[in-house]
Structure formats: C-alpha cells, structure tokens
Design a protein around this motif. Structure first.
Motif, PDB file in Angstrom:
ATOM      1  N   ILE A   1     -21.688  24.305  39.613  1.00 19.78           N
ATOM      2  CA  ILE A   1     -21.253  24.664  40.970  1.00 19.78           C
ATOM      3  C   ILE A   1     -21.887  25.996  41.354  1.00 19.78           C
ATOM      4  O   ILE A   1     -21.735  26.988  40.637  1.00 19.78           O
ATOM      5  CB  ILE A   1     -19.714  24.784  41.049  1.00 19.78           C
ATOM      6  CG1 ILE A   1     -19.045  23.492  40.546  1.00 19.78           C
ATOM      7  CG2 ILE A   1     -19.274  25.096  42.474  1.00 19.78           C
ATOM      8  CD1 ILE A   1     -17.527  23.555  40.492  1.00 19.78           C
ATOM      9  N   ILE A   2     -22.592  26.006  42.478  1.00 19.71           N
ATOM     10  CA  ILE A   2     -23.184  27.248  42.979  1.00 19.71           C
ATOM     11  C   ILE A   2     -22.358  27.710  44.166  1.00 19.71           C
ATOM     12  O   ILE A   2     -22.295  27.043  45.198  1.00 19.71           O
ATOM     13  CB  ILE A   2     -24.657  27.048  43.385  1.00 19.71           C
ATOM     14  CG1 ILE A   2     -25.473  26.512  42.198  1.00 19.71           C
ATOM     15  CG2 ILE A   2     -25.240  28.362  43.897  1.00 19.71           C
ATOM     16  CD1 ILE A   2     -26.952  26.321  42.484  1.00 19.71           C
ATOM     17  N   LEU A   3     -21.684  28.833  44.010  1.00 20.22           N
ATOM     18  CA  LEU A   3     -20.789  29.336  45.046  1.00 20.22           C
ATOM     19  C   LEU A   3     -21.543  30.234  46.014  1.00 20.22           C
ATOM     20  O   LEU A   3     -22.191  31.182  45.601  1.00 20.22           O
ATOM     21  CB  LEU A   3     -19.648  30.138  44.413  1.00 20.22           C
ATOM     22  CG  LEU A   3     -18.743  29.388  43.443  1.00 20.22           C
ATOM     23  CD1 LEU A   3     -17.731  30.341  42.852  1.00 20.22           C
ATOM     24  CD2 LEU A   3     -18.053  28.229  44.136  1.00 20.22           C
TER      25      LEU A   3
ATOM     26  N   GLY B   1     -26.745  20.632  30.424  1.00 19.75           N
ATOM     27  CA  GLY B   1     -26.161  19.292  30.365  1.00 19.75           C
ATOM     28  C   GLY B   1     -25.448  18.808  31.609  1.00 19.75           C
ATOM     29  O   GLY B   1     -24.834  17.738  31.573  1.00 19.75           O
ATOM     30  N   ILE B   2     -25.496  19.579  32.715  1.00 20.94           N
ATOM     31  CA  ILE B   2     -24.743  19.111  33.895  1.00 20.94           C
ATOM     32  C   ILE B   2     -25.299  17.776  34.403  1.00 20.94           C
ATOM     33  O   ILE B   2     -26.489  17.495  34.300  1.00 20.94           O
ATOM     34  CB  ILE B   2     -24.713  20.156  35.046  1.00 20.94           C
ATOM     35  CG1 ILE B   2     -26.108  20.423  35.628  1.00 20.94           C
ATOM     36  CG2 ILE B   2     -24.033  21.440  34.605  1.00 20.94           C
ATOM     37  CD1 ILE B   2     -26.063  21.174  36.960  1.00 20.94           C
ATOM     38  N   LYS B   3     -24.368  16.968  34.950  1.00 20.83           N
ATOM     39  CA  LYS B   3     -24.724  15.636  35.470  1.00 20.83           C
ATOM     40  C   LYS B   3     -24.725  15.621  36.991  1.00 20.83           C
ATOM     41  O   LYS B   3     -25.199  14.679  37.613  1.00 20.83           O
ATOM     42  CB  LYS B   3     -23.705  14.590  34.987  1.00 20.83           C
ATOM     43  CG  LYS B   3     -23.425  14.604  33.491  1.00 20.83           C
ATOM     44  CD  LYS B   3     -24.557  13.930  32.717  1.00 20.83           C
ATOM     45  CE  LYS B   3     -24.196  13.763  31.244  1.00 20.83           C
ATOM     46  NZ  LYS B   3     -23.900  15.058  30.578  1.00 20.83           N
ATOM     47  N   LYS B   4     -24.102  16.656  37.577  1.00 22.91           N
ATOM     48  CA  LYS B   4     -24.042  16.756  39.039  1.00 22.91           C
ATOM     49  C   LYS B   4     -24.079  18.233  39.418  1.00 22.91           C
ATOM     50  O   LYS B   4     -23.605  19.082  38.656  1.00 22.91           O
ATOM     51  CB  LYS B   4     -22.721  16.172  39.574  1.00 22.91           C
ATOM     52  CG  LYS B   4     -22.600  14.668  39.445  1.00 22.91           C
ATOM     53  CD  LYS B   4     -21.288  14.180  40.058  1.00 22.91           C
ATOM     54  CE  LYS B   4     -21.231  12.671  40.096  1.00 22.91           C
ATOM     55  NZ  LYS B   4     -21.049  12.069  38.774  1.00 22.91           N
ATOM     56  N   LEU B   5     -24.609  18.497  40.622  1.00 24.19           N
ATOM     57  CA  LEU B   5     -24.642  19.869  41.123  1.00 24.19           C
ATOM     58  C   LEU B   5     -23.920  19.944  42.459  1.00 24.19           C
ATOM     59  O   LEU B   5     -24.227  19.183  43.381  1.00 24.19           O
ATOM     60  CB  LEU B   5     -26.098  20.327  41.290  1.00 24.19           C
ATOM     61  CG  LEU B   5     -26.292  21.758  41.805  1.00 24.19           C
ATOM     62  CD1 LEU B   5     -25.786  22.780  40.782  1.00 24.19           C
ATOM     63  CD2 LEU B   5     -27.758  22.027  42.132  1.00 24.19           C
ATOM     64  N   PHE B   6     -22.950  20.855  42.557  1.00 27.18           N
ATOM     65  CA  PHE B   6     -22.236  21.109  43.813  1.00 27.18           C
ATOM     66  C   PHE B   6     -22.691  22.473  44.330  1.00 27.18           C
ATOM     67  O   PHE B   6     -22.828  23.419  43.548  1.00 27.18           O
ATOM     68  CB  PHE B   6     -20.715  21.185  43.578  1.00 27.18           C
ATOM     69  CG  PHE B   6     -20.029  19.850  43.378  1.00 27.18           C
ATOM     70  CD1 PHE B   6     -20.634  18.813  42.686  1.00 27.18           C
ATOM     71  CD2 PHE B   6     -18.747  19.651  43.878  1.00 27.18           C
ATOM     72  CE1 PHE B   6     -19.976  17.598  42.486  1.00 27.18           C
ATOM     73  CE2 PHE B   6     -18.074  18.442  43.696  1.00 27.18           C
ATOM     74  CZ  PHE B   6     -18.689  17.423  42.998  1.00 27.18           C
ATOM     75  N   LEU B   7     -22.886  22.565  45.656  1.00 28.58           N
ATOM     76  CA  LEU B   7     -23.298  23.837  46.248  1.00 28.58           C
ATOM     77  C   LEU B   7     -22.489  24.089  47.519  1.00 28.58           C
ATOM     78  O   LEU B   7     -22.143  23.150  48.232  1.00 28.58           O
ATOM     79  CB  LEU B   7     -24.781  23.828  46.632  1.00 28.58           C
ATOM     80  CG  LEU B   7     -25.790  23.367  45.585  1.00 28.58           C
ATOM     81  CD1 LEU B   7     -26.136  21.901  45.774  1.00 28.58           C
ATOM     82  CD2 LEU B   7     -27.065  24.187  45.655  1.00 28.58           C
ATOM     83  N   SER B   8     -22.214  25.354  47.789  1.00 29.34           N
ATOM     84  CA  SER B   8     -21.537  25.684  49.040  1.00 29.34           C
ATOM     85  C   SER B   8     -22.294  26.802  49.725  1.00 29.34           C
ATOM     86  O   SER B   8     -23.019  27.569  49.093  1.00 29.34           O
ATOM     87  CB  SER B   8     -20.089  26.102  48.779  1.00 29.34           C
ATOM     88  OG  SER B   8     -20.044  27.358  48.150  1.00 29.34           O
ATOM     89  N   ASN B   9     -22.131  26.877  51.036  1.00 32.69           N
ATOM     90  CA  ASN B   9     -22.771  27.955  51.777  1.00 32.69           C
ATOM     91  C   ASN B   9     -22.038  28.211  53.085  1.00 32.69           C
ATOM     92  O   ASN B   9     -21.168  27.441  53.484  1.00 32.69           O
ATOM     93  CB  ASN B   9     -24.256  27.628  52.045  1.00 32.69           C
ATOM     94  CG  ASN B   9     -24.435  26.371  52.875  1.00 32.69           C
ATOM     95  OD1 ASN B   9     -23.870  26.240  53.952  1.00 32.69           O
ATOM     96  ND2 ASN B   9     -25.226  25.434  52.361  1.00 32.69           N
ATOM     97  N   ALA B  10     -22.400  29.312  53.729  1.00 34.01           N
ATOM     98  CA  ALA B  10     -21.958  29.609  55.082  1.00 34.01           C
ATOM     99  C   ALA B  10     -23.124  29.275  55.999  1.00 34.01           C
ATOM    100  O   ALA B  10     -24.280  29.505  55.636  1.00 34.01           O
ATOM    101  CB  ALA B  10     -21.600  31.080  55.202  1.00 34.01           C
ATOM    102  N   ALA B  11     -22.839  28.707  57.159  1.00 31.06           N
ATOM    103  CA  ALA B  11     -23.922  28.313  58.048  1.00 31.06           C
ATOM    104  C   ALA B  11     -23.531  28.523  59.506  1.00 31.06           C
ATOM    105  O   ALA B  11     -22.351  28.526  59.858  1.00 31.06           O
ATOM    106  CB  ALA B  11     -24.278  26.840  57.818  1.00 31.06           C
ATOM    107  N   GLY B  12     -24.540  28.681  60.336  1.00 33.68           N
ATOM    108  CA  GLY B  12     -24.332  28.751  61.777  1.00 33.68           C
ATOM    109  C   GLY B  12     -24.372  27.336  62.333  1.00 33.68           C
ATOM    110  O   GLY B  12     -25.212  26.546  61.926  1.00 33.68           O
TER     111      GLY B  12
END
Ligand code: HPA
Length: 268
Positions: A24-26, A102-113
């Motif tokens: 997870i990339i915060l 070993g991660i099987k999935k990647l989650f990412l979040s961001n702030a956007a306009g």
C-alpha cells in the motif's frame, strides 16, 4: 538494478522475515490506515540500502509491515514524487522492492484536483484509467527482461474486480465515490485555468502529481493495481478557486476516514 533490488529486498527479509501479500502506497494525508494496523515491523527509508529518502513535510518516511483486516500488508508511509527531483527510476524503485518482497497486489492513494463537473470537494474517485502527462516513463532505457516485457500492455492498468469491490462498498456506506480517469502531471505548480480546461477536454476527470509512474512499473511486473483519489479541489469549472497545499491536506484528512473504511473492508 537487479542487484540493487535483490540487495534491498534481502536486507528487509533478513531484518523482518515478513512476507506481505498486499503493498500500500499512502499519499498526502492518507495515513489513517496505519492507525488500524497491527504493526510488526517499522523500517525508516534511511536505513534501507538503495532507497531514496523522502523530502516532503507531512509525509512519513518508512516502511511499515503488519496486518490489516487479516491481510499481511507492507505500507509505504511517504512516497516519492517527480517534482521533488527524483528520477522516475529512483521514485519507482520501492515498488519493485515490494514486488520482490512478495506482494500480489498494489494499492495506491492520492489527492487530486477534480475537473468532472459532477465532482465535489471531498468526493472519492476509483481510478479506472490514466493519462500520463509527466515528462517521461520509468521504463525508458534497456528493458530488464527479468522484471517484465519491453512493451507492457496498458489496456486495463487498474484491476476491474478491485474497482467493483470498492464501488460496492462505497455505495453500501453511502459515500460519494466515482470512477474516472486520472491525469498525471509533473507539478509542483497546480494547474492554470487553461490547463484544467485542456485536461477536461482530453478526457481526464481528475489530475494529480503521483501514482502513474508507480503503476507503470507495477504493471510491467504484472502486479494488479488498485488506486483511489480524494478530490481535494476543483479546477476547470467556470471559476477556479485558489488552492493551497494546506487546503489539500485538510480535505484529504476529512475524506481519509472514508477511504480507510473502504480499503479496510477490501482487505478483510
Ligand atoms: N492538481 C494537481 N495535483 C493536485 C491537485 C490539483 O488540482 N490537487 C491535489 N493534487
């Protein structure tokens, strides 16, 4: 690159013995997940060989490993942006390390306009597609065949099952949550009125300064991706309001509770 990746991943494995299933990339102000974690290991980036070091105020700078909703996760608290001066190769290095862990999935979040006129400040957007307007691509250069193909497919960069899952959870909870196209720009300036109008015209619903380089590198390695934006400000309407980083962080903090609830339920 392969030597550095192996060295960093081996270092983390030897320190923790931890095998995460999800990375997870915060992004900006979206740290609420960490409070819900059962933390097992915390590794400051500064202690990791070959890792870049974060420069932005308000971002942590560490890898956190533990469980969240019964899932073993590795969280990047603090991400790297092109506008900070990193090369695309440097700022996506951690994504490759997570894959090596070993991660099987990647989650990412961001702030956007937001440019879509149906959007309101504080809404959530599940990213369905992107437009890369950053001045480059992390996969330029000699291809590393061990990681993935020379010409990676990008017809569906964001996993459709994960998107549907998130939308269903959001709908059940009554959250305002859209799907849309995210345009990635270099920053650090926010957009002019003409730029917001241009971005809307080319089919973007939201714009931000992150996520897309990481997703390109992840998809190169065939890693399924899920990404969500918090709409922190609106551009491209008749009147563009002035934006400050403080406002972006404030809205992000308020919407954090909702995004956290969605991701928690997805992981469970
Ligand atoms: N533009 C680019 N990046 C952003 C914005 C924006 O309006 N809001 C939050 N991140």
């Amino acid at each position: 690159m392969l030597t550095a990746l192996t060295q960093t991943a081996d270092f983390i494995k030897s320190k923790t013995g931890f095998t995460p299933d999800v990375g997870i990339i915060l992004g900006s102000g979206l740290g609420g997940l960490v409070a819900k974690m059962q933390i097992e290991h915390t590794l400051p980036y500064s202690e990791l060989p070959n890792f870049p070091v974060s420069t932005v105020a308000g971002h942590g700078s560490r890898l956190i490993m533990g469980t969240l909703g019964n899932t073993k996760v590795v969280v990047m608290q603090g991400r790297f942006h092109f506008y900070e001066g990193y090369t695309f190769e440097q700022l996506t290095f951690p994504v490759r390390v997570l894959k090596f862990l070993g991660i099987k999935k990647l989650f990412l979040s961001n702030a956007a306009g937001g440019m879509n006129t149906n959007f309101k400040v504080g809404d959530l957007m599940v990213i369905d597609d992107h437009i890369n307007l950053m001045p480059g691509n992390p996969l330029i250069g000699k291809n590393i065949d061990e990681l993935g193909p020379r010409f990676p497919d990008m017809s569906a960069p964001y996993d459709i099952d994960l998107q549907n899952q998130a939308l269903q959870i959001a709908a059940k909870k009554g959250y305002r949550c859209h799907t849309g196209v995210y345009a990635a720009v270099s920053g650090p300036t926010y957009e002019t009125r003409a730029e917001y109008k241009f971005l809307r015209t080319i089919g973007a619903d939201a714009v931000g300064m992150s996520t897309v380089p990481e997703v390109m590198v992840a998809r190169h390695m065939d890693l399924p991706c899920f990404a969500m934006s918090i709409i922190t400000d609106l551009g491209g309407m008749e009147l563009v309001e002035t934006i400050t980083h403080e406002e972006v962080l404030k809205v992000a903090a308020e919407a954090e509770v909702k995004m956290t609830a969605i991701v928690m339920q997805m992981l469970a």
